[in-house]
Design an enzyme around this catalytic site. Sequence first.
Site, short mmCIF file in Angstrom:
data_model
loop_
_atom_site.label_atom_id
_atom_site.label_comp_id
_atom_site.label_asym_id
_atom_site.label_seq_id
_atom_site.Cartn_x
_atom_site.Cartn_y
_atom_site.Cartn_z
N CYS A 121 -21.00 -30.85 -20.42
CA CYS A 121 -21.97 -31.08 -19.34
C CYS A 121 -22.55 -32.49 -19.44
CB CYS A 121 -23.09 -30.05 -19.41
SG CYS A 121 -22.58 -28.39 -18.87
N CYS A 202 -20.36 -30.04 -14.92
CA CYS A 202 -21.62 -29.31 -14.99
C CYS A 202 -22.76 -30.26 -15.36
CB CYS A 202 -21.53 -28.15 -15.98
SG CYS A 202 -21.07 -28.62 -17.66
#
Length: 306
Positions: A121, A202
Site C-alpha cells: 500500500c 491500495c
Amino acid sequence: MPFQNRSSRTRHRHRALLLVGIMVLLVTLAAVLAAVLAQGRKESSKKLLHWKGKGTTENLEQIILGRCYNYVTTVNPALRDKDCQKIWETMKNAFIYKNPCNITIEDYQPLMDLASHPIPCNKSLFWSKTNDLVHRYTKTNHSFLTLEDTLLGYMTDGVSWCGNPSSPGINYKSCPKWSECESNPSSVYWKMASKMFAERACGVVQVMLNGSIDAGAFINSSIFGSIEIFNLDPDKVSTVQIWLMHNIGGPQSESCMGPSITRLKSILEERALSVSCEDNYRPVQLLQCASDPDHADCRLCTSNVE
C-alpha cells in the site's frame, strides 16, 4: 473358330492391360500433382507474415530468464520461490506459432497468474508521457513502484516479441505495431499487466503526468486513461495524488487547473476516489535539476528549498 477365340481373348487382354496402364498413369499424375501442390503450400507456409513494427528481440529467452532471475534474487528476494524457467515457458506458449493479431486474454492468463505479486500500500506510481522521468525517480527513491518495477514489467520492459503460424514459430523480422491490430502480443500483455497493477493498488496512489505536451497532460486513450483509472478499487484506494511535471525550461502547457486535469479529477471523483494535484512535485523537480542545475528554473527551485 478356336483361332478366332484365342485372338479375341488376346485383344481383350491387351485392352484390359491398356486400361490398367492408363489408370496407373492417371493415379501417378494425380500423386505428382498433389505433391507439387503440397510442396507449394509448404513453401508458402514458410513465409513470415510482414508487419510494420520491429521484430522479436534477439535472444529473447535469455533476456527474460536473466531479468527474471535478477529480479527474484536481488531486486525483490521475497519472490525467490518464483520459477523463472516456468514463467518463460508460459510466456512463450502464449504467442509462439500464433498469428500475432489473434492473441487473447486467455493466452496470457497463466503467465499473469505465475508472475504477479502483491504491491505494498501507498507505493503504486502510475504515469503517462513521463517514461524517462518517472523511472529515474523510482531508481533513486525506492518508496514507489511503477508497473515496470514489478516482475511482469521488469522482465519485458523495452523488448518486443510475436509469433508466426509457421516454423520456427517466432518472427524475428517484424511484429505488428499497436495501430496495426489491437490483439497483438505486446498490447494484450501490457493491458492485462496494467489492469492487474491497478487492481492491486491500495492506500494513497500517485500518478506522474506531463504538463509540457500540447495534447494535454491527461489523455483518455492512454493506458492510464483507458484502463488503469477504471480498475482502481475505491474500497482500497483512499487518494489519488497527481504530480503534474513540466520540463525544465517549459513549456508549461497545462497546470493543475487545466482542462485535461479537470476532466481527470471528474472521472476519479465520479468513482468515489479522492484526488489532489500538485504542479512540479518538488522531489521530482530536484531530480530534473540534477541534469541542468544552472537553469533559471532550477535556481528558483533551489531558493524555494532554502
